[in-house]
Structures are given as structure tokens and as C-alpha cells.
Design an enzyme around this catalytic site. Structure first.
Site, PDB file in Angstrom:
ATOM      1  N   GLY A 175      75.617   3.007  52.741  1.00  0.00           N
ATOM      2  CA  GLY A 175      75.700   2.052  53.027  1.00  0.00           C
ATOM      3  C   GLY A 175      76.798   1.105  54.056  1.00  0.00           C
TER       4      GLY A 175
ATOM      5  N   HIS B 201      85.318  17.395  49.835  1.00  0.00           N
ATOM      6  CA  HIS B 201      84.853  16.354  49.729  1.00  0.00           C
ATOM      7  C   HIS B 201      85.554  15.417  50.442  1.00  0.00           C
ATOM      8  CE1 HIS B 201      82.860  13.144  46.967  1.00  0.00           C
ATOM      9  NE2 HIS B 201      83.540  12.760  47.470  1.00  0.00           N
ATOM     10  N   GLU B 202      86.491  14.954  50.463  1.00  0.00           N
ATOM     11  CA  GLU B 202      87.780  14.450  50.839  1.00  0.00           C
ATOM     12  C   GLU B 202      87.700  14.759  52.745  1.00  0.00           C
ATOM     13  OE1 GLU B 202      88.399  11.981  49.210  1.00  0.00           O
ATOM     14  OE2 GLU B 202      88.117  12.769  47.433  1.00  0.00           O
TER      15      GLU B 202
END
Length: 238
Positions: free
Chosen positions: A54, A197-198
Site C-alpha cells: 500500500g 523476489h528482491e
């Protein structure tokens, strides 16, 4: 109110006024101290905590650094802060946007201590291995094996949840080290999953964008039931 209580109240007021005068605390100063205690000023990046889904910073495409800036105190301080935050959360990978800095940097480390927390069966199936601390600045990714494997994956920026995520089995990552020197790392299995992922973080992506949606799970759902819902998920380090 009895006379005694009135006297006590007046005495308390007098002593309070004397204290304030003696310590030169003005009403404005008192209000400032009160506000700072109960409503501390917002922290600034790089944070000591990890940003949560978010937060717009997690959706930016990270900016590359000039090589000559890597050795500057500001960047070295950022690397030190990232490592500290990663360790405080017990994580094994962290990208700069996760501490509020939209720069193309990620770090990884899969220590022996964390490795031992997984069962031998999981370590084998997910091809886990101990990874010493590594820094990649301005990293680039090349897929070297297009076979995909799917395993549960979590993220400190989506705290309290996990899901199955398909990842390429083998990749090659290149970039610059903390000293500004070229580095490359050919990895497979668990290490390849961490790298991908990173790298997603540096592109403004989260694992929730590519997860198997039906497997999205609250990692503490059983505790929610056992405690009648009286549980909270902390967003601060352990």
C-alpha cells in the site's frame, strides 16, 4: 467535596505551579513535550521498519545509482541500515524500497542459524543452502533455466501472509558490490527464489502480483481461532 479534599486540591495546584515555575516550563514547552511523547514525529527513510503493501514506494521502479556515489557515506550508511533491519526482522533478503528508499539495491543473507530453523525435508525440497551476506547495486537478472518451481513464499512487506509463488529455477544476477566492483552470482533453487523476489521489489512488484491466488494464506490463522481473534500482527521488528 470536603474541605480537606479542597485543601489537597489547592495544595496540589500550588505545588504544580511552583514546579513549573522552578523548572521554567512554559505552557508552550509543556505542550511540545506532551505532543512529542504521545505523537512522535514521523521517521524518515531509511526506516528502522519495513514498509507495508500500500506504501507507494513499493510500487516505484527503483532508480540506479551512479557508481561514484556508492562509496559515499550516505549510501554506505544505507547499506548498514538495510543489514540491521534485515537482521532485526529475521529476514534473508531486503530491497532498498522496503526501507523507503527507491534505489536499485538489494541484500541477501541466509545464515546457518536461519537455515537450521527449517526441517531437513524442506531444506532438501526447496534446495536451500547457507548464503553469506551479499550486496547487489544496480543489479540485472538473466534467466538461465526457464523451468519454474512453485513453493510457499512470504514477504516482510506483506506481513502475516504467504502464498505459493512460481519462480524460475536458475538465474544469473550481476551488479556492483558495496565497494563498487562488478559482481555476478549464478544461483539455483532457494537462492534463485530470493534473488527474483528482491528483483521484483526493484521493479515495483510484490509476490502478490504473481502468486497462486487460491493459496494466499494468513500465516497465523490458527492462532486467531485459538485466541478468539485476540491477536495482532506486529509491523515492527522482532
Amino acid at each position: 467535596m470536603t474541605i480537606l479534599n479542597v485543601y489537597r486540591s489547592k495544595s496540589a495546584l500550588v505545588y504544580t505551579l511552583i514546579f513549573i515555575k522552578r523548572h521554567l516550563i512554559t505552557f508552550r514547552k509543556f505542550r511540545q513535550l506532551y505532543t512529542e511523547f504521545w505523537f512522535p514525529s514521523p521517521s524518515r527513510p531509511p526506516y528502522n521498519h519495513i514498509c507495508q503493501i500500500g506504501d507507494p514506494v513499493l510500487r516505484y521502479k527503483a532508480e540506479e545509482l551512479n557508481a561514484e556515489d556508492i562509496k559515499k557515506n550516505e549510501i554506505q550508511g544505507l547499506l548498514k541500515k538495510m543489514r540491521s533491519v534485515m537482521h532485526s526482522y529475521g529476514s534473508f533478503g531486503l530491497a532498498a524500497p522496503q526501507v523507503g528508499v527507491p534505489l536499485s539495491i538489494f541484500i541477501v543473507e541466509f545464515s546457518e542459524k536461519i537455515y537450521e530453523e527449517f526441517s531437513p525435508e524442506i531444506r532438501k525440497s526447496r534446495e536451500m543452502a547457507i548464503i553469506p551476506f551479499k550486496v547487489f547495486i544496480n543489479p540485472e537478472l538473466k534467466i538461465t533455466n526457464y523451468e519454474k518451481v512453485c513453493f510457499p513464499e512470504a514477504c516482510e512487506s506483506v506481513r502475516g501472509f504467504s502464498a505459493d509463488v512460481p519462480r524460475y529455477r536458475e538465474v544469473l544476477v550481476t551488479g556492483l558490490s558495496a565497494e563498487g566492483k562488478p559482481v555476478s552470482w549464478q544461483v539455483s533453487g532457494w537462492a534463485a527464489r530470493i534473488v527474483q523476489h528482491e528483483m521484483d521489489h526493484l521493479s515495483g512488484r510484490l509476490y502478490t502480483d504473481i502468486m497462486v491466488r487460491s493459496t494466499f494464506t494468513c500465516t497465523c490463522w490458527d492462532k486467531v481461532n485459538r485466541t478468539g481473534g485476540r491477536i495482532y500482527v506486529p509491523f515492527s521488528p522482532k
